[in-house]
Structure formats: C-alpha cells, structure tokens
Motif scaffolding. Structure first.
Motif, PDB file in Angstrom:
ATOM      1  N   LEU A 247      54.838  23.112  44.620  1.00 33.73           N
ATOM      2  CA  LEU A 247      53.693  23.999  44.748  1.00 33.73           C
ATOM      3  C   LEU A 247      52.572  23.267  43.970  1.00 33.73           C
ATOM      4  O   LEU A 247      51.398  23.402  44.370  1.00 33.73           O
ATOM      5  CB  LEU A 247      54.040  25.456  44.095  1.00 33.73           C
ATOM      6  N   ALA A 248      52.919  22.600  42.828  1.00 36.68           N
ATOM      7  CA  ALA A 248      51.927  21.801  41.975  1.00 36.68           C
ATOM      8  C   ALA A 248      51.200  20.854  42.781  1.00 36.68           C
ATOM      9  O   ALA A 248      50.152  20.644  42.801  1.00 36.68           O
ATOM     10  CB  ALA A 248      52.493  21.346  40.985  1.00 36.68           C
ATOM     11  N   ALA A 249      52.000  20.100  43.610  1.00 37.83           N
ATOM     12  CA  ALA A 249      51.505  18.969  44.511  1.00 37.83           C
ATOM     13  C   ALA A 249      50.616  19.627  45.699  1.00 37.83           C
ATOM     14  O   ALA A 249      49.788  18.999  46.150  1.00 37.83           O
ATOM     15  CB  ALA A 249      52.611  18.305  44.862  1.00 37.83           C
ATOM     16  N   LEU A 250      51.116  20.764  46.112  1.00 34.90           N
ATOM     17  CA  LEU A 250      50.212  21.271  47.225  1.00 34.90           C
ATOM     18  C   LEU A 250      49.070  22.031  46.919  1.00 34.90           C
ATOM     19  O   LEU A 250      48.160  22.483  47.749  1.00 34.90           O
ATOM     20  CB  LEU A 250      51.250  22.150  48.119  1.00 34.90           C
ATOM     21  N   SER A 251      49.030  22.653  45.473  1.00 35.92           N
ATOM     22  CA  SER A 251      47.897  23.685  45.123  1.00 35.92           C
ATOM     23  C   SER A 251      46.383  23.091  45.513  1.00 35.92           C
ATOM     24  O   SER A 251      45.672  23.617  45.867  1.00 35.92           O
ATOM     25  CB  SER A 251      48.002  23.902  43.640  1.00 35.92           C
ATOM     26  N   ALA A 255      43.116  25.106  49.932  1.00 36.01           N
ATOM     27  CA  ALA A 255      41.779  25.375  50.764  1.00 36.01           C
ATOM     28  C   ALA A 255      41.286  24.599  52.016  1.00 36.01           C
ATOM     29  O   ALA A 255      40.699  25.072  52.889  1.00 36.01           O
ATOM     30  CB  ALA A 255      40.913  25.427  49.726  1.00 36.01           C
ATOM     31  N   ASP A 256      41.903  23.328  52.141  1.00 28.49           N
ATOM     32  CA  ASP A 256      41.512  22.629  53.149  1.00 28.49           C
ATOM     33  C   ASP A 256      42.198  22.590  54.241  1.00 28.49           C
ATOM     34  O   ASP A 256      41.818  22.296  55.234  1.00 28.49           O
ATOM     35  CB  ASP A 256      41.499  21.009  52.597  1.00 28.49           C
ATOM     36  N   GLU A 257      43.436  22.917  54.151  1.00 25.03           N
ATOM     37  CA  GLU A 257      44.460  22.969  55.301  1.00 25.03           C
ATOM     38  C   GLU A 257      45.415  24.376  55.402  1.00 25.03           C
ATOM     39  O   GLU A 257      46.075  24.513  54.547  1.00 25.03           O
ATOM     40  CB  GLU A 257      45.409  21.671  55.320  1.00 25.03           C
ATOM     41  N   PRO A 258      44.873  25.240  56.291  1.00 25.22           N
ATOM     42  CA  PRO A 258      45.631  26.409  56.498  1.00 25.22           C
ATOM     43  C   PRO A 258      47.106  26.232  56.542  1.00 25.22           C
ATOM     44  O   PRO A 258      47.933  27.416  55.823  1.00 25.22           O
ATOM     45  CB  PRO A 258      45.183  27.080  57.746  1.00 25.22           C
ATOM     46  N   ALA A 261      48.411  25.891  53.386  1.00 28.87           N
ATOM     47  CA  ALA A 261      48.465  27.136  52.629  1.00 28.87           C
ATOM     48  C   ALA A 261      49.487  28.144  52.834  1.00 28.87           C
ATOM     49  O   ALA A 261      50.280  28.743  52.351  1.00 28.87           O
ATOM     50  CB  ALA A 261      47.162  27.821  52.761  1.00 28.87           C
ATOM     51  N   ASP A 262      49.910  28.078  54.222  1.00 29.86           N
ATOM     52  CA  ASP A 262      51.139  28.859  54.651  1.00 29.86           C
ATOM     53  C   ASP A 262      52.401  28.521  54.147  1.00 29.86           C
ATOM     54  O   ASP A 262      53.187  29.190  53.591  1.00 29.86           O
ATOM     55  CB  ASP A 262      51.215  28.988  56.098  1.00 29.86           C
ATOM     56  N   ALA A 263      52.309  27.097  54.180  1.00 32.93           N
ATOM     57  CA  ALA A 263      53.734  26.526  53.498  1.00 32.93           C
ATOM     58  C   ALA A 263      53.941  26.661  52.293  1.00 32.93           C
ATOM     59  O   ALA A 263      55.022  27.104  51.623  1.00 32.93           O
ATOM     60  CB  ALA A 263      53.726  25.176  53.907  1.00 32.93           C
ATOM     61  N   ALA A 264      52.863  26.660  51.513  1.00 29.24           N
ATOM     62  CA  ALA A 264      52.671  27.035  49.854  1.00 29.24           C
ATOM     63  C   ALA A 264      53.013  28.534  49.670  1.00 29.24           C
ATOM     64  O   ALA A 264      53.878  28.874  48.722  1.00 29.24           O
ATOM     65  CB  ALA A 264      51.401  26.830  49.279  1.00 29.24           C
ATOM     66  N   ALA A 265      52.714  29.294  50.599  1.00 32.92           N
ATOM     67  CA  ALA A 265      52.947  30.761  50.330  1.00 32.92           C
ATOM     68  C   ALA A 265      54.464  30.821  50.593  1.00 32.92           C
ATOM     69  O   ALA A 265      55.200  32.108  50.006  1.00 32.92           O
ATOM     70  CB  ALA A 265      52.151  31.626  51.456  1.00 32.92           C
ATOM     71  N   LEU A 266      55.046  30.586  51.529  1.00 32.09           N
ATOM     72  CA  LEU A 266      56.650  30.677  51.930  1.00 32.09           C
ATOM     73  C   LEU A 266      57.433  30.151  50.752  1.00 32.09           C
ATOM     74  O   LEU A 266      58.305  30.510  50.302  1.00 32.09           O
ATOM     75  CB  LEU A 266      56.942  29.967  53.073  1.00 32.09           C
TER      76      LEU A 266
END
Length: 555
Positions: A247-251, A255-258, A261-266
């Motif tokens: 999650l830290a790597a994706l945070s 904002a740039d790639e939906p 964002a979805d993957a991070a939410a899951l």
C-alpha cells in the motif's frame, strides 16, 4: 328376481338364452337331457367352484351370464352400493371358465373376485337340491332361520349390543394385562426416567457437548495452529505487514491511475480483514483451556450418554424422544390402574345385561322352536314323509361367554320315517328327503327369507302320485311370494308351474347338444302328456294333461 340366464359352450349347451318371470317356472326333459345344467349354471354364477371339464368339448371357454332385478332384493342392492358395484339399479353377473383352467367373474361389467360373486349370489339365489343344502346344514344359518321364524330380532338386538360391550371391555383389559404387573412396570419406568432426567438430552445440547469435547481433546494442537497462523498473517512479519508495504508503494500513484486506486482499496480491505483474523486467533488462543480435569469431566458425561444410548438401544440424538415415550407410557400406566378397575366394572355390567337379555331370548326361542317343529312336521306329512318328525334341539353351555348369538346353540333334528329317532339334519342320508325337508322349511318360513329367487333341483325324487301333486302345490304356493325355479321329472309338479321350459337333447354328426325351449300351451300339454304317458301318447293322456294344467290354474 332372475330375468335372464345366458349360456354359451357350457357342457352340452352350445348357446341358450332363458327369460324368466315371477311365480313358479318348471324345467323338464328326459333323463340325461341336461335340465340340471341350468341349476349348475346358477351355481357357477353364485360363486361355486368351477370345473373346466364343464366347458363344451372343442370350445376354448364357457361363458355364463345372468341379469336380475333388484326391486325384491334390497339386501343385494345395499351390498352392491357398499362395494361400489351398483349401476343405476342394474345387476348383471358374468363368469368365464377356460378349458385349460382358471376363471374370471364380473358384476355390472367390473371384474370381481369369486368371493365377491359368492357374497352377492347368496343375496340373490338360494339353491335346494340333493347336494346343495349348505345353507340349511350350517348351524349358524339354522339359528338365523329360527330367529326369523319367531321374529325375534327385537330380543336379539340387546343380546348383540351387550355382547359387543362385554367384548370391547375384555379386549382392553387383555391389552393392559399383557403388559405384566402394572406396579412393577411403573417402578421400572420411574427408575429409567430418573436416569434420563439427570442428563441434558436435547439434540442441540448433545451437539454442543460433542464439540466441546473435541476442542478439549485437541486443545494442544489448536494452540499450535493459532500460534502458527498468527505469525503468518500478523502485522510484524506476516501477510498483513506485506500488504502494508504494498500500500505504501502504491499510495502516490492512486490519483493518476484508477485501476491502481481500486487495487489499493482491495488491498486495504484485505489488510483490515487479516488484522481482524489475527485478533480472533489471539482471542481463541487465549480462550483455550488446557485443564485436564475439564477434559475428564466431558469424557465422563459422554460415557454416561453412550451407556444410556446402549441401554435404550437408541442413537444419542434419539434419547430425548425415548425419554418422552417412556414418560407417556408411565402416565398411561398410572392412569391404567384406575382404568383396570373401571373396565372390570364395565365388563361385569355388560355380562349382567347380556345374561338378562340372553335369558329372555332363550325362552322365546324355545317357544318358537316348538312352533317351527310342529309346522314343519305337519308339512312333512303332506310331502310323503308320514310319521316324520322335525324338532329344534337346544344346547346350552353351563357358563357361556357373552356372544352375539345368545346363550345356546341349536340343531335341527329330523326323523323322516316313523319309529326312527330324530337325527341332525346335516346327517340325513337321503338327498330326496333332504330336498323335501328343505321345501317344508321354505313353506313354513314363507315371507321370512329375503332371497328373491329359490331353485329346487329334483325335489320330487322318490315320490309320486298324490304326494307329487302336493309338492307341486307347495312350490306354486311358494311362488306366490318368491320366484321359484324347479327342475322336475314329474307331471304333477310340472303342471303347477306358471311357466315351463323343456330341455331336449339332439345329436348332430358326432356332437350332442342340449337346448332349452320355452313352452306355450299346446307344446306344454304335449310335454305333460309325455311325462305322463311315456313313449306312446294317446288322446286320453293328452286329456289328462289338459285337466292337470286346468286344475293347477284353478287351484
């Protein structure tokens, strides 16, 4: 009343159809012509045992049918309705017998058993002949005959009612007594219920106990499993920690790639669930009790339940139902002690009523038995059995059990010749005498029998002259209230008929046939003359035949 009788391929009859009306119908013919075949046909249609040898030679089967009206047969009409065989007042019987064996029967076009055919036939036709007196020879039938003659049904009814009540109480008492000593059984059931009541037997409680025992028995392994799983999914080094790093790597890119964002939410949802799982595992680990005494207590309780299951021969989960069944039996037995006393009182009361009613019935039966004996004895004198005696003998048991027929049995006794002691009717040797006695009984009880059609086969055997004329007159008298069919070889009897059939035998090639023919006046005179005169029929014989017919009509 019998309206129509049809025969096809029956013995020496190829095909015949006979129509009958009220009154007395006589059937005559030379010896061996086959006149008694009509009686045999009615026997078959009344449920008698069929003989494949009676199928005409060369034919595949014999077919018999009869049609009856029910206006004079209310008992038959009720039977048809009760057996769902009624058809708008119709009553048609049919029977087919195969040459290679086997037979089938129908009532109003519906297949029935031979016993059903016999039950209905008994309500339609009563056959008297030298070998067909089963009804009169049966002692139960004899009792019914006496009760009908004396019109004793009002006295018989209370006997039957009291007997039924006594038997009902007796049956219930026997059922209670089959259980053995009630007091011992109550004690035994009470002990069993005490054992069962000390345990919680609800299926849900048993399931919980089994699960608890499994947990206690496997507590050590469960602790190890919780510890290992906690390490694998925990926050420090486990899966939850790895997801946190992802999650830290994706945070910074969500904002740039939906899709990121979805993957991070899951992933965040998975991390939260893993943390919750880790908490549950820790709580489970802390809640596991490794106390060996708890395990021992659970095993002891399970052992008691298994012992009860073996004792009652039931699965663990059925013990509660077994307990309730025992409780219901115990309650019934506690009530049955009082019920036994009540039933004994009911039985004694019913026995007292039965004895009183049976005593009144017995007295009336003896009076009516003497009257029936006198009436039939008088008729026997007229029927050529001079000095003959008919009696009703009574046999009373010392301590009879209440039953629906009364306190005695009866036996019809007869002496056909003077000087001979009366013997049971069922032991009379002479078929001709038995047939005439049956005729005397029918005349004496005229109007008391509900059977609408009576058949007499060769009732004139061994008689002649004036006695034969009296026999004919009695049959004609009987025909005034019932339909009577009479097979005869005597002109004195034949002349008394309201209608007349002649059965003649003929030969065609190598085959022999019998054919019944209804006779009108000229032909009837010729037949009576033949019966009177034999081979040579003179004018005088014909005149005598005419006179006999005219006398019968005037009589």
């Amino acid at each position: 009343m019998l309206k129509l009788l049809s025969l096809r391929d029956f013995a020496v009859v190829r095909a015949a159809e006979l129509r009958f009306g009220p009154g007395m119908t006589v059937i005559s013919g030379e010896t061996g012509a086959g006149k008694s075949l009509l009686v045999d046909a009615l026997l078959w249609l009344s449920g008698a045992r069929a003989d494949a040898g009676m199928v005409r030679a060369g034919a595949a089967r014999a077919e018999l049918s009869a049609e009856f009206t029910l206006d004079d047969a209310p008992d038959a009409a009720v039977w048809l309705a009760e057996n769902e065989l009624d058809d708008e007042g119709a009553c048609q019987l049919r029977r087919v017998v195969k040459a290679d064996g086997g037979s089938k029967a129908w009532i109003n076009g519906r297949a029935v058993s031979i016993s059903q055919l016999a039950a209905l036939g008994a309500r339609l036709v009563e056959i008297h002949g030298q070998h067909e007196h089963q009804a009169l020879l049966d002692r139960g039938r004899q009792m019914s005959l006496l009760d009908a003659f004396g019109r004793l049904q009002p006295l018989l009814g209370p006997v039957q009612k009291a007997a039924a009540e006594w038997q009902a109480a007796e049956r219930e008492l026997a059922t209670l007594q089959e259980r053995g000593d009630v007091g011992d059984r109550i004690d035994y059931l009470g002990h069993q219920l005490d054992e069962l009541d000390r345990e919680s037997l609800a299926p849900a409680d048993i399931d919980a106990l089994l699960a608890q025992h499994r947990r206690a028995a496997n507590a050590g392994a469960l602790v190890q499993a919780c510890d290992r799983a906690g390490l694998l999914i925990g926050d420090d080094e486990g899966a939850a920690a790895g997801i946190g790093q992802a999650l830290a790597a994706l945070s910074k890119w969500t904002a740039d790639e939906p899709r990121i964002a979805d993957a991070a939410a899951l992933a965040e949802s998975a991390r939260l669930q893993l943390q919750e799982a880790a908490g549950l595992l820790e709580a489970a680990r802390d809640g596991l009790d490794l106390d060996p005494e708890d395990l021992q207590r659970g095993e002891q309780r399970l052992s008691r339940l298994h012992d009860l299951a073996r004792k009652h021969r039931a699965p663990l989960h059925d013990l509660e139902a077994r307990r309730e069944a025992l409780r219901a039996e115990l309650e019934a037995l506690r009530g049955s002690e009082g019920r036994v006393v009540s039933l004994q009182a009911e039985r004694e009361s019913a026995a007292g009523r039965w004895r009183e009613a049976a005593s009144a019935l017995s007295a009336a039966r003896r009076t009516q038995g003497a009257a029936l004996g006198s009436a039939i004895s008088a008729l026997m004198q007229e029927l050529g059995m001079g000095g003959g005696v008919f009696e009703v003998a009574f046999e009373t048991q010392a301590e009879p059990r209440p039953n629906a027929t009364g306190a005695e049995r009866i036996e019809l006794l007869v002496s056909a010749n003077p000087g001979q002691p009366p013997r049971p009717l069922r032991k009379v040797a002479s078929g001709g005498e038995l047939a005439r006695i049956a005729l005397a009984i029918e005349v004496a009880t005229l109007g008391l029998d509900d059977t609408p059609t009576m058949v007499f086969d060769e009732v004139d055997t061994g008689i002649g002259g004036a006695v034969a004329e009296i026999v004919g007159q009695k049959l004609r008298q009987l025909g005034a209230g019932r339909q009577v069919l009479c097979v005869t070889h005597l002109p004195q009897v034949a002349a008394q008929g309201h209608a007349h059939y002649r059965v003649a035998k003929s030969v065609s090639g190598e085959e022999t046939f019998s054919q019944p023919e209804k006779l009108e006046e000229p032909a009837r005179v010729e037949e009576i003359a033949r019966m009177l005169g034999g081979v040579e029929i003179t004018a005088a014989v014909r005149t005598s035949a005419k006179q006999m017919l005219e006398k019968a009509r005037k009589g």
